[in-house]
Motif scaffolding. Structure first.
Motif, short mmCIF file in Angstrom:
data_model
loop_
_atom_site.label_atom_id
_atom_site.label_comp_id
_atom_site.label_asym_id
_atom_site.label_seq_id
_atom_site.Cartn_x
_atom_site.Cartn_y
_atom_site.Cartn_z
N ASN A 163 96.69 65.20 -72.40
CA ASN A 163 97.16 66.70 -72.87
C ASN A 163 96.37 67.57 -72.31
O ASN A 163 96.19 68.67 -72.77
CB ASN A 163 97.16 66.52 -74.36
N ASN A 164 95.55 67.47 -71.16
CA ASN A 164 94.86 68.47 -70.73
C ASN A 164 95.30 68.60 -69.13
O ASN A 164 95.66 67.87 -68.20
CB ASN A 164 93.33 67.89 -70.71
N LYS A 185 88.64 73.22 -67.95
CA LYS A 185 89.76 72.43 -68.85
C LYS A 185 90.55 73.21 -69.82
O LYS A 185 89.85 74.13 -70.54
CB LYS A 185 88.85 71.44 -69.46
N SER A 186 91.88 73.06 -69.80
CA SER A 186 92.82 73.58 -71.05
C SER A 186 93.54 72.62 -71.30
O SER A 186 94.06 71.66 -70.71
CB SER A 186 93.47 75.00 -70.22
N SER A 187 94.31 73.05 -72.50
CA SER A 187 95.61 72.29 -73.07
C SER A 187 96.71 72.58 -72.06
O SER A 187 96.78 73.46 -71.23
CB SER A 187 95.80 72.69 -74.57
#
Length: 312
Positions: A163-164, A185-187
């Motif tokens: 999910n990243n 890093k992000s969703s």
């Protein structure tokens, strides 16, 4: 230590690497992709598919094509519009060449199909340097709806895991020669953006729960959770993949460009191909490495050290 510039191409065929094979190939321009029956290839101002069983060739699109992603019955790709090198629009088309539809454009750079979304970057001109660069990461549904901004900045070396999204927030130097930045890093929707690894990083891959990245010192791996760092190669690295526990890399020196492979633990270093001309555009499809030698595209099986001509 050699002062040759080394380009490492690393792709992990076993285990979860990132979104899909196209995600990795788009690091090299996304000029080749595959499904169980066909290889899709952007070449000579066309999009061609080549049968894996009898090498039959079918022209699908009569325009310069890159950023190729194949998902189910659809091909997603960018097509050059006009004479400017950076004027590409995003299209989708059935794998048989029908139902071609322009989704968005122009100025599209990298394209990644992950889940039900198309993620893509766009070209903008840096007002400070005057250089074109991939800028701003967007996503939309594969039908072209629900467009939204994921990251407002220069995102490069983009990879997906679970999910990243992992990427490098690139800063370009005033002379255009330095292209590096912190690893972020992000969703998947662009929320919860954090800096994982600060510094002047230039390449990134995600293999299971580990990040592999390069900087001016060398190639490193980091546990995503603990951020414990281990240096693998202490030489100047530009970009990289892993394939079947082999590291494919190109060295540049006064005699030209040299394609080599070495085991990930540094053993069995083997020279594969040398040329005084251009050597690059390396992608990995199935059990083979594809690369461009000047104007000729070559193919190398993972268990071989003798490349053959794929297309000229």
């Amino acid at each position: 230590m050699s002062i040759s510039l080394i380009i490492l191409i690393i792709f992990q065929s076993s285990g979860y690497v990132s979104a899909n094979q196209e995600t990795n190939n788009n690091v090299g321009g996304g000029w080749i992709a595959e499904d169980p029956s066909w290889i899709y290839f952007g070449y000579g101002g066309k999009l061609i598919k080549i049968s894996k069983t009898d090498a039959k060739k079918v022209v699908l699109n009569n325009a310069t094509t890159k950023g190729i992603n194949v998902k189910g019955d659809w091909i997603y790709f960018t097509q050059k519009e006009g004479n400017d090198w950076n004027k590409y629009s995003l299209y989708k088309m059935k794998v048989d060449g029908t139902n071609k539809k322009r989704i968005t454009g122009t100025g599209i750079d990298k394209v990644f199909v992950y889940g039900d979304y198309i993620y893509y970057t766009v070209f903008l001109t840096d007002p400070k340097t005057g250089y074109y660069s991939p800028h701003s990461l967007y996503r939309m549904k594969t039908d072209g709806t629900n467009k939204s901004l994921v990251f407002n900045g220069v995102a490069d070396s983009i990879h997906f895991s679970g999910n990243n999204i992992f990427f490098i927030n690139v800063t370009i130097s005033s002379d255009g020669l330095k292209y590096s930045g912190p690893i972020m890093k992000s969703s998947l929707d662009g929320k919860n953006i954090t800096t994982l690894i600060p510094g002047e990083n230039r390449g990134l891959q995600v293999v299971e729960n580990r990040l592999y990245f390069s900087d001016e010192i060398g190639l490193h791996q980091v546990d995503v959770n603990s951020l414990e760092k281990q240096t693998i190669i202490d030489q100047n690295i530009k970009s990289f993949y892993i394939s079947n526990q082999w590291v494919y890399y190109v060295t540049r020196n006064i005699s030209g460009n040299h394609l080599n492979k070495v085991k990930f633990n540094g053993t069995e270093n083997i020279k594969i191909h040398s040329t005084p001309y251009y050597l690059g555009d390396i992608s990995i499809i199935g059990d083979s490495v594809y690369f461009r030698h000047y104007t000729v595209f070559m193919k190398l099986k993972h268990d071989s050290v003798s490349p053959t001509i794929f297309m000229n």
